[in-house]
Design an enzyme around this catalytic site. Structure first.
Site, PDB file in Angstrom:
ATOM      1  CD  GLU A 151      14.799 -16.833   7.565  1.00  0.00           C
ATOM      2  OE1 GLU A 151      15.647 -17.010   8.663  1.00  0.00           O
ATOM      3  OE2 GLU A 151      13.775 -16.463   7.534  1.00  0.00           O
ATOM      4  CD  GLU A 179       9.018 -14.371   7.688  1.00  0.00           C
ATOM      5  OE1 GLU A 179       8.803 -14.734   8.638  1.00  0.00           O
ATOM      6  OE2 GLU A 179       9.594 -13.257   7.151  1.00  0.00           O
TER       7      GLU A 179
END
Length: 294
Positions: free
Chosen positions: A166, A171
């Protein structure tokens, strides 16, 4: 000599004016009207400029449905993702309706919630578009508020999480901007992480109106390293010599597909009751470049 210098200044001003008129001046508060930038040594292999109306292009984007991960509060649905005014707009809403999958006796949080209280959208290019290596550039304006968890990320096409790998190009949660990568360990479902986290105050100290502007998130990914940037500032470097799964495979030496989502609450998103809804995550464009000698 003065007249000659004045002539040069006039010509220069005309050239600047002409370029601005032809390609559009970039306003930090608005979508960029310019075509994709040409980058020496790279070719543009794919982009979505979102210069159309309605739901995102179904030949490129899939949509997640329902409650999905991290005990997040939102119900994902296609209705919350729309393209208009040159941007993809993912909207977080506070709206209540019965959970279609409700099961009072279930121990699974996806089923034992009687009601849906929030909705949002999550898009991905799984089985439609994927790439190995390159420069990924995304211009976006995020809802930087408690309760919101917007992200730009990738997952590897092979293996289950986290052994697929990932990459979190962006974020936002806990009042911070994060740039991360995760891969597998010997324990099933447990990831090893390389994470960078900067408080939003680091950015607003330089620009008090930072949260109301578009910014450019970038990933430069090669066979040696993943470098993650925000507005050309390097946030994190992940050396691929250190990202080996317990199986011995490197999940960042395979193709990855991309995801865009706005989560609400959950394990990291904060208090979903905090924002004044609706809240909107704007994506101006998503561009993928690869080296011309690849």
């Amino acid at each position: 000599m003065k007249n000659e210098m004045k002539s040069y200044l006039i010509i220069f001003s005309l050239l600047v004016f002409t370029k601005t008129s032809l390609f559009g001046q970039i306003d930090a508060y608005e979508p960029d009207p310019n075509p994709p930038t040409e980058i020496p040594g790279y070719s543009l292999v794919w982009s979505d400029e979102f210069n159309y109306e309605g739901n995102p292009d179904p030949s490129v984007w899939n949509y997640e449905d329902g409650f999905v991960r991290n005990q997040e509060h939102q119900w994902y649905q296609i209705d919350n993702a729309n393209c208009k005014n040159g941007t993809l707009q993912i909207e977080g809403r506070k709206e209540r309706f019965p959970n279609p999958n409700y099961n009072a006796s279930s121990s699974d949080w996806k089923y034992n919630r009687e009601y849906v209280d929030y909705t949002s959208a999550s898009l991905n290019t799984r089985n439609l578009r994927s790439w190995q290596y390159g420069r990924f550039e995304i211009r976006a304006k995020i809802p930087a508020c408690d309760g919101a968890w917007p992200a730009i990320w990738t997952l590897g096409v092979a293996s289950e999480w986290p052994s697929c790998g990932e990459i979190d190009i962006m974020e936002y949660y806990d009042n911070s901007i994060l740039a991360n990568a995760a891969w597998g360990t010997s324990e099933k479902g447990v990831a090893a992480w390389n994470s960078s986290k900067k408080s939003i105050s680091y950015f607003t100290a330089k620009d008090a109106d930072w949260a109301n502007k578009f910014h450019i998130w970038r990933m430069d990914w090669t066979s040696e390293a993943i470098k993650l940037y925000l507005d050309d500032e390097l946030l994190n470097t992940i050396e691929l010599s250190k990202t080996i799964n317990a199986s011995g495979k490197n999940p960042f030496m395979q193709e990855h597909y991309v995801l865009l989502n706005l989560a609400l609450g959950g394990q990291n998103g904060g208090n979903p009751e905090s924002p004044e809804y609706p809240i909107t995550y704007y994506v101006d464009y998503f561009r993928v470049y690869q080296k011309t000698d690849s």
